[in-house]
Design an enzyme around this catalytic site. Structure first.
Site, PDB file in Angstrom:
ATOM      1  N   LYS A  17      23.564 107.782 -97.083  1.00 33.15           N
ATOM      2  CA  LYS A  17      22.226 107.721 -98.474  1.00 33.15           C
ATOM      3  C   LYS A  17      20.789 108.564 -98.512  1.00 33.15           C
ATOM      4  CE  LYS A  17      22.698 102.749 -96.127  1.00 33.15           C
ATOM      5  NZ  LYS A  17      22.085 101.686 -95.125  1.00 33.15           N
ATOM      6  N   ALA A  35      18.035 104.560 -93.636  1.00 25.90           N
ATOM      7  CA  ALA A  35      18.113 103.880 -92.250  1.00 25.90           C
ATOM      8  C   ALA A  35      19.405 103.433 -92.882  1.00 25.90           C
ATOM      9  CB  ALA A  35      17.504 103.676 -91.475  1.00 25.90           C
ATOM     10  N   ASP A  36      20.591 103.618 -91.915  1.00 29.87           N
ATOM     11  CA  ASP A  36      21.622 102.135 -91.136  1.00 29.87           C
ATOM     12  C   ASP A  36      21.454 101.656 -90.197  1.00 29.87           C
ATOM     13  OD1 ASP A  36      23.972 101.439 -93.665  1.00 29.87           O
ATOM     14  OD2 ASP A  36      24.564 101.459 -91.265  1.00 29.87           O
ATOM     15  N   THR A  37      22.100 100.189 -90.155  1.00 27.07           N
ATOM     16  CA  THR A  37      22.031  99.721 -89.028  1.00 27.07           C
ATOM     17  C   THR A  37      23.311  98.853 -88.508  1.00 27.07           C
ATOM     18  OG1 THR A  37      19.903  98.850 -89.399  1.00 27.07           O
ATOM     19  CG2 THR A  37      20.858  97.495 -87.649  1.00 27.07           C
TER      20      THR A  37
END
Length: 135
Positions: A17, A35-37
């Site tokens: 990203k 960010a990624d969750t």
């Protein structure tokens, strides 16, 4: 990538990203934060739901259980290209939810962009958390 562990997968997605956005600002004085969750329960990685029925399945699976929320993040300098990537894991316990509560929550929240089909902020505050960082 299903072969990666949750932390490695979240970190990789945050890098991808950040790099995608950085291409738009290459050589400019910008810092990109991405960010990624991923939510993990009973060994299953839960991303964003694909449908309402998938969201309901995820919430039922999380109901009454301890689970992990893993967030990978990347900070990227558009001038130097230098980047730092880390992840944080939070352990949460969701109280047991009735079918009626799940349906009510689904009607009140936009779940399609939330890993595990819920957000801890707002009306999704349904557990207590303790944090530990993976470096």
């Amino acid at each position: 990538n299903p072969r990666l562990g949750p932390a490695a997968q979240a970190e990789l997605l945050s890098v991808q990203k950040a790099e995608a956005v950085a291409r738009l600002y290459q050589g400019k004085e910008f810092l990109i934060i991405a960010a990624d969750t991923i939510v993990v329960v009973d060994g299953e990685k839960l991303g964003k739901p694909e449908s309402e029925s998938d969201a309901k399945r995820m919430l039922k699976k999380l109901s009454g259980k301890k689970h992990s929320v893993v967030t990978g993040f990347t900070i990227l300098d558009c001038i130097s290209g230098k980047k730092v990537t880390r992840s944080v894991e939070t352990q949460l316990w969701m109280r047991k939810l009735s079918d009626k509560e799940i349906l009510s929550y689904m009607q009140k929240e936009m779940l399609s962009d939330k890993a595990g089909s819920y957000a801890i902020q707002g009306i999704g505050e349904i557990g207590r958390a303790s944090c530990r960082e993976r470096v």
